[in-house]
Design a protein around this motif. Sequence first.
Motif, PDB file in Angstrom:
ATOM      1  N   UNK A 112       0.652  -1.122  -0.138  1.00 54.71           N
ATOM      2  CA  UNK A 112       0.096  -0.069   0.030  1.00 54.71           C
ATOM      3  C   UNK A 112       0.879   1.458  -0.055  1.00 54.71           C
ATOM      4  N   UNK A 113       2.162   1.244   0.129  1.00 54.74           N
ATOM      5  CA  UNK A 113       3.284   2.336   0.163  1.00 54.74           C
ATOM      6  C   UNK A 113       3.859   2.368  -1.457  1.00 54.74           C
ATOM      7  N   UNK A 114       3.423   1.418  -2.111  1.00 57.87           N
ATOM      8  CA  UNK A 114       3.987   1.643  -3.329  1.00 57.87           C
ATOM      9  C   UNK A 114       3.595   2.764  -4.164  1.00 57.87           C
ATOM     10  N   UNK A 115       4.608   2.935  -5.329  1.00 56.33           N
ATOM     11  CA  UNK A 115       4.468   4.097  -6.210  1.00 56.33           C
ATOM     12  C   UNK A 115       4.666   3.572  -7.385  1.00 56.33           C
ATOM     13  N   UNK A 116       4.260   4.332  -8.597  1.00 53.83           N
ATOM     14  CA  UNK A 116       4.518   4.022  -9.713  1.00 53.83           C
ATOM     15  C   UNK A 116       5.951   3.566 -10.335  1.00 53.83           C
ATOM     16  N   UNK A 117       6.082   2.652 -10.852  1.00 55.92           N
ATOM     17  CA  UNK A 117       7.528   1.803 -11.353  1.00 55.92           C
ATOM     18  C   UNK A 117       8.244   1.480 -10.225  1.00 55.92           C
ATOM     19  N   UNK A 118       7.725   1.219  -9.074  1.00 54.42           N
ATOM     20  CA  UNK A 118       8.675   0.210  -7.862  1.00 54.42           C
ATOM     21  C   UNK A 118       8.638  -1.054  -8.460  1.00 54.42           C
ATOM     22  N   UNK A 119       9.929  -1.459  -7.868  1.00 53.44           N
ATOM     23  CA  UNK A 119      10.270  -2.818  -8.310  1.00 53.44           C
ATOM     24  C   UNK A 119       9.717  -3.687  -7.170  1.00 53.44           C
ATOM     25  N   UNK A 120       9.470  -4.992  -7.120  1.00 52.89           N
ATOM     26  CA  UNK A 120       8.697  -5.677  -6.246  1.00 52.89           C
ATOM     27  C   UNK A 120       9.354  -7.196  -6.308  1.00 52.89           C
ATOM     28  N   UNK A 121       9.837  -7.662  -5.141  1.00 52.27           N
ATOM     29  CA  UNK A 121      10.421  -8.988  -5.104  1.00 52.27           C
ATOM     30  C   UNK A 121      10.061  -9.474  -3.674  1.00 52.27           C
TER      31      UNK A 121
ATOM     32  N   UNK B  65       8.497  -8.928  -9.978  1.00 48.72           N
ATOM     33  CA  UNK B  65       9.445 -10.012 -10.181  1.00 48.72           C
ATOM     34  C   UNK B  65       9.068 -11.142  -9.382  1.00 48.72           C
ATOM     35  N   UNK B  66       8.377 -11.079  -8.371  1.00 47.00           N
ATOM     36  CA  UNK B  66       7.930 -12.065  -7.210  1.00 47.00           C
ATOM     37  C   UNK B  66       6.931 -11.305  -6.472  1.00 47.00           C
ATOM     38  N   UNK B  67       5.906 -12.176  -5.689  1.00 45.21           N
ATOM     39  CA  UNK B  67       5.143 -11.615  -4.583  1.00 45.21           C
ATOM     40  C   UNK B  67       4.988 -12.537  -3.578  1.00 45.21           C
ATOM     41  N   UNK B  68       4.386 -12.482  -2.295  1.00 41.85           N
ATOM     42  CA  UNK B  68       4.637 -13.240  -1.103  1.00 41.85           C
ATOM     43  C   UNK B  68       3.677 -14.596  -1.502  1.00 41.85           C
ATOM     44  N   UNK B  69       2.496 -14.160  -2.215  1.00 40.30           N
ATOM     45  CA  UNK B  69       1.359 -15.439  -2.267  1.00 40.30           C
ATOM     46  C   UNK B  69       0.466 -15.150  -3.111  1.00 40.30           C
ATOM     47  N   UNK B  70      -0.206 -16.100  -3.522  1.00 39.61           N
ATOM     48  CA  UNK B  70      -1.477 -15.880  -4.671  1.00 39.61           C
ATOM     49  C   UNK B  70      -2.584 -14.821  -4.256  1.00 39.61           C
ATOM     50  N   UNK B  71      -2.799 -14.734  -2.755  1.00 42.35           N
ATOM     51  CA  UNK B  71      -3.843 -13.571  -2.571  1.00 42.35           C
ATOM     52  C   UNK B  71      -3.348 -12.153  -3.146  1.00 42.35           C
ATOM     53  N   UNK B  72      -1.996 -11.962  -2.872  1.00 41.93           N
ATOM     54  CA  UNK B  72      -1.542 -10.703  -3.322  1.00 41.93           C
ATOM     55  C   UNK B  72      -1.656 -10.626  -4.890  1.00 41.93           C
TER      56      UNK B  72
ATOM     57  N   UNK C 155      -5.859  -8.145 -10.511  1.00 39.15           N
ATOM     58  CA  UNK C 155      -7.281  -7.297 -10.650  1.00 39.15           C
ATOM     59  C   UNK C 155      -7.298  -5.773 -11.045  1.00 39.15           C
ATOM     60  N   UNK C 156      -5.944  -5.120 -10.569  1.00 37.16           N
ATOM     61  CA  UNK C 156      -5.690  -4.069 -11.055  1.00 37.16           C
ATOM     62  C   UNK C 156      -5.007  -3.867 -12.251  1.00 37.16           C
ATOM     63  N   UNK C 157      -5.090  -4.883 -13.233  1.00 34.54           N
ATOM     64  CA  UNK C 157      -4.378  -4.887 -14.438  1.00 34.54           C
ATOM     65  C   UNK C 157      -2.847  -5.032 -14.454  1.00 34.54           C
ATOM     66  N   UNK C 158      -2.151  -5.481 -13.425  1.00 34.54           N
ATOM     67  CA  UNK C 158      -0.679  -5.437 -13.337  1.00 34.54           C
ATOM     68  C   UNK C 158      -0.451  -6.909 -13.829  1.00 34.54           C
ATOM     69  N   UNK C 159       0.960  -6.958 -14.469  1.00 28.85           N
ATOM     70  CA  UNK C 159       1.349  -8.382 -14.609  1.00 28.85           C
ATOM     71  C   UNK C 159       2.069  -8.846 -13.467  1.00 28.85           C
ATOM     72  N   UNK C 160       1.787 -10.181 -13.140  1.00 25.82           N
ATOM     73  CA  UNK C 160       2.336 -10.544 -11.755  1.00 25.82           C
ATOM     74  C   UNK C 160       2.972 -12.109 -12.133  1.00 25.82           C
ATOM     75  N   UNK C 161       3.906 -12.334 -12.095  1.00 27.61           N
ATOM     76  CA  UNK C 161       4.620 -13.792 -12.448  1.00 27.61           C
ATOM     77  C   UNK C 161       4.133 -14.788 -11.429  1.00 27.61           C
ATOM     78  N   UNK C 162       4.109 -15.988 -11.760  1.00 27.62           N
ATOM     79  CA  UNK C 162       3.913 -16.897 -10.623  1.00 27.62           C
ATOM     80  C   UNK C 162       4.737 -17.388  -9.966  1.00 27.62           C
TER      81      UNK C 162
END
Length: 277
Positions: free
Chosen positions: A79-88, A111-118, A124-131
Amino acid sequence: MNIRANLRRLINEVGCDFVQQLPYPHVELFFWRPDDGTINFGDYLSLVVVEQQLRRSGYTLADETSRQARMFAIGSVLHYARNDDVIWGSGINGRQGQNDLNRRVQTLDIRAVRGPRTQEILRRRGLSVPDIFGDPALLLPRLFPDRFQRRGVRPWIFVPNLHDLNMIDHGPANVVSPLGSWNRRIEAILEAELVLASSLHGLIVAEAYGIPARYVRLSDGEAEFKYRDYYEGTGRFDVEFASSLEEGREMGGAAPLSFKHDSLMDAFPIDLWRETR
């Protein structure tokens, strides 16, 4: 409230951190810190893990890079993220008011997220999220292969979440505060044969080192979302929570995690440092 506390609160509200403020382009690592300036070891592990991952490739957070970037690793802090931040490896918090991205965020480099709920919320926000799932703290045994060893000298310990810290009546022999140095928290966790925790990273560190662990939900201070997100990201969709320490001791540890260390390590955004002008 003193000036320092007011500044810390402002930092958290606007979603920035002063981990590395340098006068040249670099990768700024964001992680959450309590308003009073103390250290919550689980969040601080973000700095520890990223720095150690960089050392393996000969880089540091102080390196000048080809462009300015901001990176998120450990924590329920999207919830602190801003445009173009990198997520691992970061996740959605799930607590009321902190269960989604800022509505202004349109682009993230995930690049990765903690789990499938995230993952579901971000998609749903239209972002590309790898498995690719997993909390980067799960990599601690690989990043520090010779430093920490299981000892098993205590039958059980409890690692409370910050919201539960003042609810515990048990003596210090069984309670490991989440506040303080990251290495001493890990050493204390590795002394236990069973880890009970409402601290998410109490659970994660224990399971990373193969110690049976059980989530004990003592209060509603944290949403179930982030715990379910972690468990499902490690292949477990039906974990039962304990409602007391006594119940947790009776239940014992949850089923062992199923986790692909290499996938998460390979997803580390080392390209942010390797890019040339």
